[in-house]
Design a protein around this motif. Structure first.
Motif, PDB file in Angstrom:
ATOM      1  N   ASN A 233       0.817  -1.223   0.000  1.00 59.19           N
ATOM      2  CA  ASN A 233       0.000   0.000   0.000  1.00 59.19           C
ATOM      3  C   ASN A 233       0.847   1.267   0.000  1.00 59.19           C
ATOM      4  O   ASN A 233       0.340   2.339   0.335  1.00 59.19           O
ATOM      5  N   SER A 234       2.110   1.145  -0.338  1.00 60.39           N
ATOM      6  CA  SER A 234       3.010   2.294  -0.217  1.00 60.39           C
ATOM      7  C   SER A 234       3.666   2.703  -1.532  1.00 60.39           C
ATOM      8  O   SER A 234       4.634   3.456  -1.523  1.00 60.39           O
ATOM      9  N   TYR A 236       4.726   4.627  -4.667  1.00 62.09           N
ATOM     10  CA  TYR A 236       4.727   6.017  -5.109  1.00 62.09           C
ATOM     11  C   TYR A 236       5.784   6.156  -6.198  1.00 62.09           C
ATOM     12  O   TYR A 236       6.482   5.190  -6.537  1.00 62.09           O
ATOM     13  N   TYR A 238       8.999   8.524  -7.882  1.00 60.57           N
ATOM     14  CA  TYR A 238       9.952   9.624  -7.877  1.00 60.57           C
ATOM     15  C   TYR A 238      10.235   9.986  -9.335  1.00 60.57           C
ATOM     16  O   TYR A 238      10.756   9.172 -10.093  1.00 60.57           O
ATOM     17  N   GLY A 268      -1.710  10.598 -10.788  1.00 62.57           N
ATOM     18  CA  GLY A 268      -1.156  10.872  -9.466  1.00 62.57           C
ATOM     19  C   GLY A 268      -1.150  12.357  -9.178  1.00 62.57           C
ATOM     20  O   GLY A 268      -1.724  13.164  -9.917  1.00 62.57           O
ATOM     21  N   ARG A 269      -0.460  12.728  -8.106  1.00 62.75           N
ATOM     22  CA  ARG A 269      -0.411  14.117  -7.663  1.00 62.75           C
ATOM     23  C   ARG A 269       0.941  14.382  -7.010  1.00 62.75           C
ATOM     24  O   ARG A 269       1.459  13.544  -6.268  1.00 62.75           O
ATOM     25  N   THR A 271       3.371  15.489  -4.376  1.00 62.82           N
ATOM     26  CA  THR A 271       3.254  15.664  -2.922  1.00 62.82           C
ATOM     27  C   THR A 271       4.528  16.197  -2.276  1.00 62.82           C
ATOM     28  O   THR A 271       4.504  16.561  -1.100  1.00 62.82           O
ATOM     29  N   ARG A 308       8.442  13.874  -5.664  1.00 72.56           N
ATOM     30  CA  ARG A 308       7.640  12.735  -5.200  1.00 72.56           C
ATOM     31  C   ARG A 308       6.204  12.886  -5.673  1.00 72.56           C
ATOM     32  O   ARG A 308       5.591  13.954  -5.522  1.00 72.56           O
ATOM     33  N   ILE A 309       5.653  11.799  -6.219  1.00 69.36           N
ATOM     34  CA  ILE A 309       4.296  11.789  -6.765  1.00 69.36           C
ATOM     35  C   ILE A 309       3.517  10.645  -6.130  1.00 69.36           C
ATOM     36  O   ILE A 309       3.970   9.495  -6.138  1.00 69.36           O
ATOM     37  N   GLU A 310       2.369  10.972  -5.574  1.00 65.93           N
ATOM     38  CA  GLU A 310       1.494   9.966  -4.983  1.00 65.93           C
ATOM     39  C   GLU A 310       0.602   9.378  -6.074  1.00 65.93           C
ATOM     40  O   GLU A 310      -0.040  10.113  -6.836  1.00 65.93           O
ATOM     41  N   ILE A 311       0.564   8.052  -6.146  1.00 69.24           N
ATOM     42  CA  ILE A 311      -0.247   7.371  -7.149  1.00 69.24           C
ATOM     43  C   ILE A 311      -1.681   7.264  -6.654  1.00 69.24           C
ATOM     44  O   ILE A 311      -1.930   6.909  -5.501  1.00 69.24           O
ATOM     45  N   ASP A 312      -2.631   7.570  -7.540  1.00 67.07           N
ATOM     46  CA  ASP A 312      -4.042   7.400  -7.209  1.00 67.07           C
ATOM     47  C   ASP A 312      -4.408   5.931  -7.399  1.00 67.07           C
ATOM     48  O   ASP A 312      -4.439   5.440  -8.534  1.00 67.07           O
TER      49      ASP A 312
END
Length: 348
Positions: A233-234, A236, A238, A268-269, A271, A308-312
């Protein structure tokens, strides 16, 4: 006829000039997009990795997972031999029982010493009162010898009372020591129980175990890594963006991500943006002075800064397998709001 030919020549020249101008404009647009638009092909998927190691040493008696297996939080991964830790727990429990027995004995002796103090105090008060009464009698009513005996008896009773008080205090100190011994023995029991519980190495989170190098019969040292657990669940990304692109991106920007594996599209977004990277030119000499390379390349490549980009998760197809290290192409788009933090800011 001559005018017609001249018109054709002018038209051809205009067409050629227009095509030349369009080519220049397209080249400029493409060059600007390549140099300044917030995109990169250097995107890497990352994930949190837990180093799985036993907290106690011993022979491995069971390995309950296979390489690359999906596990859940709290699931047992491997077991270290429990025999010696069960014996240690039994020994600690025996020590606790002895400490409790010593405490009960100390309490009993303290109660007995307290009863002795009460008896000695009553005796002393009685003899002291008798001596005081006889001291006020006339010499015709009591002899000097009887008075001396009464005073001596009262003094002896007082000494015995003081001795009993001292013994009571010693017994109370013994009770306190016994109580501390119980606490220490309880800590030993808790430690032994913890060691016994830690013989089962469990997953700290949901994820995939990988690089399982341990086998039944191996001796595992405490703290020595035996496998890795990738938190499912982690995941993401780069993205490594050139510094020339930083003024055009900010935290909160939307990210269009294309995985190299099959061209899968996810979203993604942004962060976070790294605030520093290593500088190979900035090293210290023996005198703690900066050691600067005297050479300078005329062609200066732009530094790449990690973003750093958070994946949806909702945009990841169900049949897509994400793994740490895979590459992607990233295009950033401005977010709907302008509240994001700019990547580059100048403070005065």
């Amino acid at each position: 006829m001559s005018n017609r030919m001249n018109s054709v020549k002018v038209f051809r020249a205009l067409i050629t000039l227009a095509m030349f101008v369009i080519a220049i404009v397209l080249a400029y647009v493409l060059w600007s997009h390549y140099m300044y638009s917030p995109w990169t092909r250097d995107g890497r998927i990352r994930a949190y990795v837990t180093k799985v190691a036993p907290d106690v040493s011993g022979l491995v008696t069971d390995v309950k997972v296979a390489d690359n297996e999906l596990v859940h939080r709290g699931q047992t991964l491997m077991v270290v031999d429990t025999s010696r830790y069960q014996l240690a727990l039994a020994d600690a429990q025996s020590a606790l029982n002895r400490a409790r027995a010593n405490y009960r004995q100390a309490v009993s002796q303290a109660n007995s010493a307290k009863a002795t103090v009460e008896a000695k105090r009553s005796s002393y008060e009685m003899y002291a009162d008798r001596a005081e009464r006889r001291r006020h009698l006339s010499s015709t009513a009591i002899s000097r010898e009887d008075l001396s005996d009464a005073i001596s008896t009262a003094s002896t009773a007082q000494a015995e009372y003081q001795q009993a008080l001292q013994e009571l205090q010693e017994q109370r100190d013994a009770v306190n020591v016994a109580q501390v011994a119980i606490q220490q023995a309880q800590v030993s029991v808790n430690q032994a129980q913890l060691n016994l519980d830690r013989t089962e190495v469990k997953a700290a989170t949901d994820g995939y175990v990988t690089n399982v190098n341990v086998r039944v019969g191996d001796y595992a040292d405490a703290g020595q890594q035996q496998m890795a657990l990738i938190d499912s669940n982690s995941f993401y990304i780069y993205g490594y963006f050139e510094e020339t692109k930083l003024p055009h991106l900010k935290i909160g920007d939307k990210a269009d991500i294309r995985l190299m594996a099959g061209g899968t599209h996810v979203e993604g977004r942004v962060t976070g943006i790294a605030r520093g990277i290593g500088d190979t030119e900035n090293t210290n000499s023996e005198n703690q002075l900066l050691d600067v390379n005297p050479t300078f390349d005329w062609v200066r490549l732009a530094q790449r800064v990690p973003v750093r980009i958070e994946i949806d998760p909702a945009t990841v197809p169900k049949d897509t397998v994400l793994f740490s290290g895979m590459t992607a192409t990233i295009n950033l788009k401005p977010s709907d709001s302008d509240d994001g933090e700019p990547a580059v800011s100048v403070q005065q």
